[in-house]
Each structure stands twice: as C-alpha cells, then as structure tokens.
Scaffold this active site. Structure first.
Site, PDB file in Angstrom:
ATOM      1  CB  CYS A   1      -8.028  -3.931  -4.745  1.00 13.69           C
ATOM      2  SG  CYS A   1      -7.903  -2.519  -3.645  1.00 13.69           S
TER       3      CYS A   1
ATOM      4  CB  CYS B   1      -6.698  -4.023  -1.153  1.00 16.06           C
ATOM      5  SG  CYS B   1      -8.095  -3.139  -1.804  1.00 16.06           S
ATOM      6  CG  ASP B   2      -4.695  -7.387  -2.438  1.00 14.25           C
ATOM      7  OD1 ASP B   2      -4.961  -7.366  -1.228  1.00 14.25           O
ATOM      8  OD2 ASP B   2      -5.486  -7.809  -3.307  1.00 14.25           O
TER       9      ASP B   2
END
Ligand code: NAP
Length: 299
Positions: free
Chosen positions: A127, A130-131
């Site tokens: 992701c 997200c990261d």
C-alpha cells in the site's frame, strides 16, 4: 435475527448497507480487518463520475461516515462459514439473517517468494498511500503493470528519490493516461519483461534480484518494494452455498448466487469490470434485490 448480514465493509458492502439502512432494515456488517476494502490503497481516483479527484482513503472514509450516520452496526470479526440455514459463523459469534450479501472483495496477491512475509513492514508493502511516507528521498521499486502500480509510481515519485517500476511484460494493463503521466517524470526507471526472483537483506529489505526474459539477472539496491500485482478472492469458505470459478470468484446471475436470498456484490464475483463504479452498482443492486425478495419470506 437480522434482515441482512453483509460480509465485507468495502465500497460494495457499505453501499448495500446504505440502501438497506435507508429502508429501515436491521443490518449487520461483518468485517475482518478495517472498513474501506482495497480502495483505501488507491492514491487517486479520477474515474468516478462527478468526483474529479479523490484519494481512495477519503472516499472510503466519506462512505463509512455516511452509513454510520444511518446507524451502521459493524462488528470486526472473521467469517468462517455460512450454513445453509443462513447462520453466519465467525471466529467469535454466530448470527442469523433472512438475507446475506457477500461483498468480501479480494486480497493483495503475493509474489510468494522467500522473505516476502518476513519483510512486510521492513521494506515490503502492498500500500503506497499507507507506507509511502516512510520512503521520503529513498529508493523504491514497484512491481506490477495495472492501474494500482502506475498510480503508486506517480505517487511515490513525489516522495522518493528514485522509483523503479518493474513489470513482467512490456505492455501495461493500466490506463495510458497514467502511463503518459509517468513517462514525463524524471526519477522513474522502467524495468520491463522482468520478474523479481529474490528479496535480499538481513533484518530488512536491502535489495531485490531481477531476472528478465532473456535470463539476465541483476541486483537493484532498494529501501522499499511496493507489490501491486493485483488481487485474489478468498471464497473457498463459501463453497457449500455458492459456485466458484477456477480463479476463485463467485459465479452469479447478476447479484444472485445459486442459493436463494444469498447475494454477491463487488470484486469477489465473476464480472467483466472490477472498478469502484461497478462495486457500488453491485452493492445497490444486491441491497435492492434483497429488499424485494425478503418481502416474500414466510415467517
Ligand atoms: P490488475 O489490473 O489485476 O493488474 C495486476 C498487474 O500485476 C498486471 O499488470 C499483471 O501483469 C501483474 N501481475 C499479476 N500477477 C503477477 C505476478 N505473480 N508477478 C508479477 N506480476 C504480476 O490489478 P490492479 O492494478 O490492482 O487493479 C485492480 C483493479 O482496480 C483494476 O480493474 C484497476 O483498473 C482498478 N483500479 C482502478 C484505479 C483507478 O482508476 N483510480 C486505481 C487502482 C485500481 P499482466 O498485465 O502481465 O497480467
């Protein structure tokens, strides 16, 4: 007894909940992880009518809040089985419903190579939104050739120093409009006709080994690898009540499965186009069909 149990809190499941709650039905949503489904991984959605651009996370959050205001009941439990009498058995409880909507979507496909599991959170991610922030001014690679990979590459090019886009073919499944945008960026390097054959490092990912179609092998030093090679459904637990195709997707007639009053919506069913638009369309049709057909149930 619930009017409808919805399994999965992605766009399809939450849209079903929206329609059913607006019709004053008693609804339970069961979700194994977190609401939003796969769309939370999309850095940008630009093909949803009337919304020029929105992040997947924001879309999911908006939908969740909209349904929450209608009194959404969501339990974070893993469904293990649905019995023929419409009892849904989870890792914690058993619930009974008149109708059931399966909207379980699909999970990130894995490369299935050594150290992939071990390096999750230590260089390996599924992701980018997200990261991605962990990789500011670092070197990253993305694997995949679909819209997710192309959008991840565009997103990460704004954060990382250098981005490798590794794809097993020299043609992309993702849309040309994103590919053209990518080609204009000067910190992207395309690595085509290539597979990742190993992940290297001790405590965390340090490099990846690539093999191309001519069997040439090379190492690329990277701080992070974003794996964006599509999704796979996990429907075997439902095989007693639905038919499943060779790729694991649920066969249906529209949203109806082979079992009356059990419906399927979104990416987890056999369909031509897996998009946000088709997921929410399925969700609304499944809910409306359930509403219509539950009226005929003899108490
Ligand atoms: P996808 O379209 O299924 O693409 C998966 C990619 O990974 C393909 O390029 C495939 O290669 C490659 N791949 C599959 N298995 C592999 C393996 N074992 N090793 C190496 N490569 C592998 O998946 P997606 O990009 O996640 O998109 C899923 C759906 O969501 C699509 O319908 C997409 O359009 C949609 N989506 C839309 C948006 C948006 O519009 N904003 C954003 C994200 C996703 P091949 O091409 O060679 O098969």
């Amino acid at each position: 007894m619930y009017d409808t149990i919805i399994i999965g809190a992605g766009p399809a499941g939450l849209t079903s909940a929206l329609y059913l709650l607006r019709a004053n039905k008693k609804v339970l949503v069961l979700e194994a992880k977190c609401y939003g489904g796969q769309i939370i991984n999309a850095s940008k959605i630009a093909n949803y009518p009337a919304i020029e651009s929105i992040s997947g996370f924001e879309f999911a959050d908006n939908l969740y809040n909209q349904v929450k205001k209608l009194g959404l009941k969501i339990n974070y439990e893993t469904v293990i089985r649905i019995s023929e009498d419409k009892t849904v058995i989870t890792n914690k409880n058993e619930y009974k419903a008149k109708t059931i909507i399966i909207a379980t979507g699909a999970s990130n496909r894995k490369l299935n190579i050594d150290k992939e599991e071990q390096f999750i959170g230590k260089g390996v991610s599924y992701c980018a939104t997200c990261d991605g922030n962990f990789y500011k001014d670092k070197i990253v690679a993305i694997n995949g050739g679909g819209n997710t990979a192309l959008l991840d590459a565009i997103y990460l090019s704004n954060l990382a120093k250098k981005v490798y886009l590794i794809h097993r073919r020299d043609e992309f499944r993702g849309e040309d409009i994103y590919l053209e945008e990518l080609k204009k960026l000067n910190n992207i390097e395309f690595v085509l006709n290539s597979h990742i054959i190993s992940l290297n490092g001790n405590d965390r990912l340090e490099s990846i080994t690539i093999k191309d179609n001519l069997e040439n092998i090379k190492n690329i030093n990277v701080d992070g690898l974003f794996i964006a090679i599509g999704q796979e459904p996990k429907n075997l637990i439902f095989s007693n009540i639905v038919d499943i195709d060779e790729n694991g997707y649920i066969k249906s007639d529209g949203v109806r499965t082979k079992t009356p009053l059990i419906y399927v919506a979104g990416d987890t069913r056999v369909k031509f186009l897996r998009q946000l638009t088709t997921a929410v369309a399925d969700g609304s049709i499944a809910a409306t069909t359930a509403l219509k057909e539950m009226k005929n149930i003899k108490e």
